[in-house]
Motif scaffolding. Sequence first.
Motif, PDB file in Angstrom:
ATOM      1  N   ASP A 185       0.937  -1.376   0.310  1.00 39.41           N
ATOM      2  CA  ASP A 185      -0.405  -0.062  -0.227  1.00 39.41           C
ATOM      3  C   ASP A 185       0.811   1.395   0.101  1.00 39.41           C
ATOM      4  O   ASP A 185       0.698   2.389  -0.038  1.00 39.41           O
ATOM      5  CB  ASP A 185      -0.919   0.212   1.156  1.00 39.41           C
ATOM      6  N   GLU A 186       2.245   1.213  -0.123  1.00 39.25           N
ATOM      7  CA  GLU A 186       3.094   2.660   0.570  1.00 39.25           C
ATOM      8  C   GLU A 186       2.656   3.384  -0.940  1.00 39.25           C
ATOM      9  O   GLU A 186       2.696   2.426  -2.445  1.00 39.25           O
ATOM     10  CB  GLU A 186       4.240   1.716   0.186  1.00 39.25           C
ATOM     11  N   ILE A 187       2.667   4.220  -1.054  1.00 39.67           N
ATOM     12  CA  ILE A 187       2.872   5.359  -2.490  1.00 39.67           C
ATOM     13  C   ILE A 187       4.688   6.206  -2.430  1.00 39.67           C
ATOM     14  O   ILE A 187       4.974   6.893  -1.521  1.00 39.67           O
ATOM     15  CB  ILE A 187       1.965   6.525  -2.733  1.00 39.67           C
ATOM     16  N   VAL A 215      -3.073  11.212   4.240  1.00 32.64           N
ATOM     17  CA  VAL A 215      -3.030  10.163   3.436  1.00 32.64           C
ATOM     18  C   VAL A 215      -3.158   9.192   5.309  1.00 32.64           C
ATOM     19  O   VAL A 215      -4.222   7.994   4.880  1.00 32.64           O
ATOM     20  CB  VAL A 215      -1.705   9.846   2.818  1.00 32.64           C
ATOM     21  N   ARG A 216      -2.131   9.093   6.170  1.00 37.59           N
ATOM     22  CA  ARG A 216      -2.006   8.347   7.064  1.00 37.59           C
ATOM     23  C   ARG A 216      -2.872   8.060   8.217  1.00 37.59           C
ATOM     24  O   ARG A 216      -4.166   6.999   8.633  1.00 37.59           O
ATOM     25  CB  ARG A 216      -0.953   8.321   7.960  1.00 37.59           C
ATOM     26  N   HIS A 242      -6.036   6.468   5.832  1.00 34.06           N
ATOM     27  CA  HIS A 242      -6.254   5.160   5.047  1.00 34.06           C
ATOM     28  C   HIS A 242      -4.665   4.880   6.277  1.00 34.06           C
ATOM     29  O   HIS A 242      -4.179   4.730   5.906  1.00 34.06           O
ATOM     30  CB  HIS A 242      -6.016   5.096   4.240  1.00 34.06           C
ATOM     31  N   LYS A 264      -3.403   1.298   6.661  1.00 34.17           N
ATOM     32  CA  LYS A 264      -2.330   1.264   5.791  1.00 34.17           C
ATOM     33  C   LYS A 264      -1.040   1.763   4.954  1.00 34.17           C
ATOM     34  O   LYS A 264      -0.371   1.346   4.538  1.00 34.17           O
ATOM     35  CB  LYS A 264      -2.587  -0.289   5.242  1.00 34.17           C
ATOM     36  N   SER A 265      -1.654   3.124   4.446  1.00 31.92           N
ATOM     37  CA  SER A 265      -0.974   4.128   3.506  1.00 31.92           C
ATOM     38  C   SER A 265       0.078   4.648   3.948  1.00 31.92           C
ATOM     39  O   SER A 265      -0.502   5.212   4.641  1.00 31.92           O
ATOM     40  CB  SER A 265      -1.905   4.504   2.432  1.00 31.92           C
ATOM     41  N   THR A 266       1.136   4.582   3.467  1.00 37.65           N
ATOM     42  CA  THR A 266       1.588   5.696   3.680  1.00 37.65           C
ATOM     43  C   THR A 266       2.324   6.312   2.706  1.00 37.65           C
ATOM     44  O   THR A 266       2.494   5.391   1.239  1.00 37.65           O
ATOM     45  CB  THR A 266       3.343   4.837   4.627  1.00 37.65           C
ATOM     46  N   HIS A 312      -3.933   0.515  -8.172  1.00 35.88           N
ATOM     47  CA  HIS A 312      -3.731   0.906  -6.576  1.00 35.88           C
ATOM     48  C   HIS A 312      -4.426   1.676  -6.099  1.00 35.88           C
ATOM     49  O   HIS A 312      -4.938   2.739  -6.069  1.00 35.88           O
ATOM     50  CB  HIS A 312      -1.904   2.528  -6.805  1.00 35.88           C
ATOM     51  N   SER A 313      -4.914   0.887  -5.266  1.00 36.95           N
ATOM     52  CA  SER A 313      -6.352   1.751  -4.347  1.00 36.95           C
ATOM     53  C   SER A 313      -5.547   3.168  -3.582  1.00 36.95           C
ATOM     54  O   SER A 313      -6.147   4.467  -3.621  1.00 36.95           O
ATOM     55  CB  SER A 313      -7.000   0.667  -2.969  1.00 36.95           C
ATOM     56  N   GLY A 314      -4.595   2.991  -2.986  1.00 39.81           N
ATOM     57  CA  GLY A 314      -3.957   3.854  -2.002  1.00 39.81           C
ATOM     58  C   GLY A 314      -4.168   5.491  -2.742  1.00 39.81           C
ATOM     59  O   GLY A 314      -3.938   6.248  -2.579  1.00 39.81           O
TER      60      GLY A 314
END
Length: 393
Positions: free
Chosen positions: A155-157, A173-174, A177, A179-181, A351-353
């Motif tokens: 999930d990382e961007i 973003v955190r 969501h 899990k997204s970083t 990518h959902s993030g």
Amino acid sequence: MSENSKAEPTSNVENRLKSLRIAKGLSQWDLAQMAGLTRQAVYAIETSRYLPTTAVALRLAKALGCRVEDMFSLISDGAVIEGELVGSASAHERCRVKVAKIGDRTIVRPVAELGEVLSLTVPADGLLLGPVPGARRGKNHVKVELLRDHRFVEDEIIVAGCDPAIFLVGEYVRRRHDKSTVVGWTMGSVAALDAVKRREVHVAGLHVQDVQSGEWNLPFLRKHLASGEFTVVTFVRWEAGLMVQQKNPKRIHDVGDLDRKELTIVNREPGSGARELLDRRLRGVGLNARTIKGYESIAGSHVEVARRIAAGLADAGIGLRSVARLYNLEFIPLQDERYDLVIPAKLLAEHSGLAVFFDTIVSRVFRSEIESLGGYDTRETGTIRHIKSPRNA
């Protein structure tokens, strides 16, 4: 106390209570009432201040209509994965790394390349173990021991560019969501675009002006990208100019002053928007870059330029008003610029993030905060730009 009776550290537990509660449309007060707890207890559990007892976890699960393991699970570490090492580290060097999924590729990059400050504050995703035995020559395939669950890595961007505000995006973003970083790799505009084309990052930021038309980014992108394969979204407009020491003791008023013998500048790397602005302005006043003391002294980011000036190691350098303000420097504006983000259209769909990322940058609360940094204008934030030439549209 025996080994088995030791409390599990909260850092080893993935906590999904908040996201499950929000998905049910419940407030913390609602959930507390349903589970027979106080609102403060729900808050403390959601923020991982402490882990609930078995009885409390069961009551929360009943209230949410789920299983305990849906709310809490151990973050597995120690898993070994393979990926492609990019950056300056050797495959034989044991070091801390960030790991990201870019389409079907797993990209590994040393944390140290974030810079001297961020490398000590950004946690690693894993440890580089060494090259994969039998890997083809020229392919930097390596093994990595993960320090966090592989789902967080997926999930990382990864954003390449030079706007330091990208780290502020990551915090927002955190909040949206769990899990997204967001990890920002500092690069000039040309290097960032090359990285996104090589599928080493998800997003590239750039600010490149076409000299003839004065248009930002799109003429450059039309030369280097295929139409339809990439999406371009405006992040911000900002003020770029000369950053000089507090109270401007050397009386610098414009780029034309930089050839004075007592002045030393700090520059950015070739291919960066700041370097292009300086070169264009020097040509405009008839100055030869070789006459400028410090022209070959390179800093890797706007922040590093400001840090050197604030420390007295240079008198001036190109940068952003927001960064000059952060370091209490004087700022001499030169031009208004548009900073756009470039994303492969396929990644944007997969990518959902990334959807969370772009929802974040257009939110009112984020735009309000970034404008408070100074020198940022978010009125065009979120605007989609078309690479295709208007004549062929």
